[in-house]
Write an enzyme that holds these catalytic residues in place. Structure first.
Site, short mmCIF file in Angstrom:
data_model
loop_
_atom_site.label_atom_id
_atom_site.label_comp_id
_atom_site.label_asym_id
_atom_site.label_seq_id
_atom_site.Cartn_x
_atom_site.Cartn_y
_atom_site.Cartn_z
N CYS A 70 52.20 -7.26 -1.97
CA CYS A 70 53.07 -6.12 -2.31
C CYS A 70 53.48 -5.46 -1.00
O CYS A 70 52.96 -5.79 0.07
CB CYS A 70 52.30 -5.14 -3.17
SG CYS A 70 50.84 -4.52 -2.29
N HIS B 23 41.94 -5.99 0.28
CA HIS B 23 40.80 -6.70 -0.30
C HIS B 23 41.08 -8.19 -0.39
O HIS B 23 41.30 -8.73 -1.48
CB HIS B 23 40.48 -6.12 -1.68
CG HIS B 23 39.78 -4.80 -1.60
ND1 HIS B 23 39.81 -3.87 -2.61
CD2 HIS B 23 39.01 -4.27 -0.61
CE1 HIS B 23 39.09 -2.82 -2.24
NE2 HIS B 23 38.61 -3.03 -1.03
N GLU C 119 39.65 3.29 -3.12
CA GLU C 119 40.77 4.19 -3.39
C GLU C 119 40.28 5.43 -4.15
O GLU C 119 40.71 6.56 -3.86
CB GLU C 119 41.85 3.47 -4.21
CG GLU C 119 43.07 4.35 -4.45
CD GLU C 119 44.09 3.70 -5.37
OE1 GLU C 119 44.31 2.48 -5.27
OE2 GLU C 119 44.69 4.43 -6.18
N THR D 153 45.81 3.26 -8.58
CA THR D 153 47.10 2.57 -8.61
C THR D 153 47.03 1.14 -9.15
O THR D 153 48.07 0.55 -9.44
CB THR D 153 47.70 2.49 -7.19
OG1 THR D 153 46.72 1.85 -6.34
CG2 THR D 153 48.06 3.85 -6.65
N SER E 110 46.98 -8.61 -2.76
CA SER E 110 46.46 -8.76 -1.40
C SER E 110 46.26 -10.22 -1.00
O SER E 110 45.65 -10.49 0.03
CB SER E 110 45.15 -7.98 -1.27
OG SER E 110 44.32 -8.19 -2.39
S1 SF4 Z 1 49.24 0.86 -4.35
FE1 SF4 Z 1 48.06 -0.94 -3.64
S2 SF4 Z 1 48.80 -2.64 -4.89
FE2 SF4 Z 1 50.28 -0.96 -5.11
S3 SF4 Z 1 51.90 -1.29 -3.58
FE3 SF4 Z 1 50.35 0.01 -2.64
S4 SF4 Z 1 48.91 -1.38 -1.62
FE4 SF4 Z 1 50.09 -2.59 -3.07
#
Ligand code: SF4
Length: 322
Positions: free
Chosen positions: A21, A50, A135, A173, A275
């Protein structure tokens, strides 16, 4: 084409979107650029993202991964991971005169901002997330006295707050979209005046990868998800695939595929967590081609074009205007 062997799916279907992402891409590039610009060692607090493979590659280039900022020698350079950090981590780093680059994903930062806003307004903040996830630790650190963690609908039933009319919710998230919706509905039934984001804080990448794997699972006997065991969004992809009719397993790479999984499998689906690098997907496709899979195609559900700016410390300098 390789030899046809027993337990060989004929068809391979790839989910799209899958894999990296925008937040993970930004975090990995941040460490790479920091290594190029400042030279090793570059300390990184926690796994930058991760994924075992990514961490091993960056370690080989001179990144040193530590659990806490207090392990970084005074005055050195440290990068904070994509999952975000509590304000206390910034304070510790300042005390140790560390040079810092914050690779927190902007979509995680957005949740931190919400937490601070609701706390300043005196709300009890219900954080929907998984206990112990980095997180969640970072977000909770923004307002520890105001935040309560809820992981299931059962937790909502037991929840007691000081003022039921002054409750807000925020979310991790990378949760399951469907499970989170059910928890939010339970919260709304219990606290009709609850406030929060329009839907939830689940990011676009998590949502899109879950949507894609739902469709994939309907067309496959088996769905393999490439991702590490500590990757929340990858684990959710396995659950969603199973809920939608396919057998599913989480693997770090093609070496972890077990023969017994392939019994009577005609079509195997492949996806990867936010990831997981694409080279691991290519290796897995090759693994199946070598076993005789002749039909490899992609099932595209959503187009993505999200990109984030790099942290200012490692952004390329602008060319002076003429
Ligand atoms: S919140 Fe996490 S999974 Fe979503 S875009 Fe950001 S890094 Fe990627």
């Amino acid at each position: 084409m390789g030899a046809v062997v027993a337990n060989a799916p004929r068809r391979v279907l790839l989910a799209a979107p899958r894999g990296y992402c925008a937040g993970v891409d930004r975090a990995v590039v941040t460490v790479e650029r920091a290594l190029e610009r400042y030279g090793p060692p570059v300390y990184v607090r926690k796994e930058i993202v991760h994924n075992k493979h990514v961490v091993e590659q960056l370690s080989a280039r001179g990144a040193i991964f530590v659990d806490e900022e207090t392990e970084v020698p005074e005055g050195e350079l440290v990068v904070f991971s994509a999952h975000g950090v509590a304000p206390s981590v910034h304070a510790n780093a300042e005390k140790r005169r560390l040079r810092t680059i914050d690779a927190t994903c902007p979509l995680v930062t957005k949740v931190h901002v919400e937490a601070r806003k609701f706390a300043a307004q005196g709300y009890t903040i219900v954080l929907i997330g998984h206990e112990g996830h980095e997180e969640v630790e970072g977000t909770t650190g923004e307002a520890p006295a105001n935040i309560v963690l809820v992981q299931t609908e059962a937790d909502v039933a037991e929840l007691e707050v000081a003022d039921p009319d002054r409750v807000a919710f925020i979310t991790q998230t990378t949760l399951s979209v469907d499970e989170t919706t059910a928890i939010i509905e339970a919260l709304k039934r219990k606290f009709p005046n609850i406030t929060g984001p329009k839907t939830d804080d689940i990011c676009y990448a998590t949502t899109n990868r879950q949507l894609a794997v739902k469709q994939l699972a309907r067309e496959c006997d088996l769905v393999l998800v490439i991702g590490s065991t500590n990757s929340s969004n990858s684990n959710r992809l396995v659950e969603v695939a199973r809920e939608h009719g396919a057998a599913s397993h989480l693997i770090d790479n093609s070496q972890q595929v077990e023969e017994s999984w392939l019994d009577a499998v005609e079509t195997v689906g492949i996806t990867s967590g936010a990831s997981a690098p694409e080279e691991l997907v290519s290796e897995l496709v090759e693994f199946f081609r070598d076993r005789g899979a002749s039909d490899v195609s992609e099932l595209r559900t959503v187009d993505e074009d999200v990109r984030f700016m790099l942290p200012s410390e490692i952004r390329p300098a602008r060319a002076p205007s003429a």
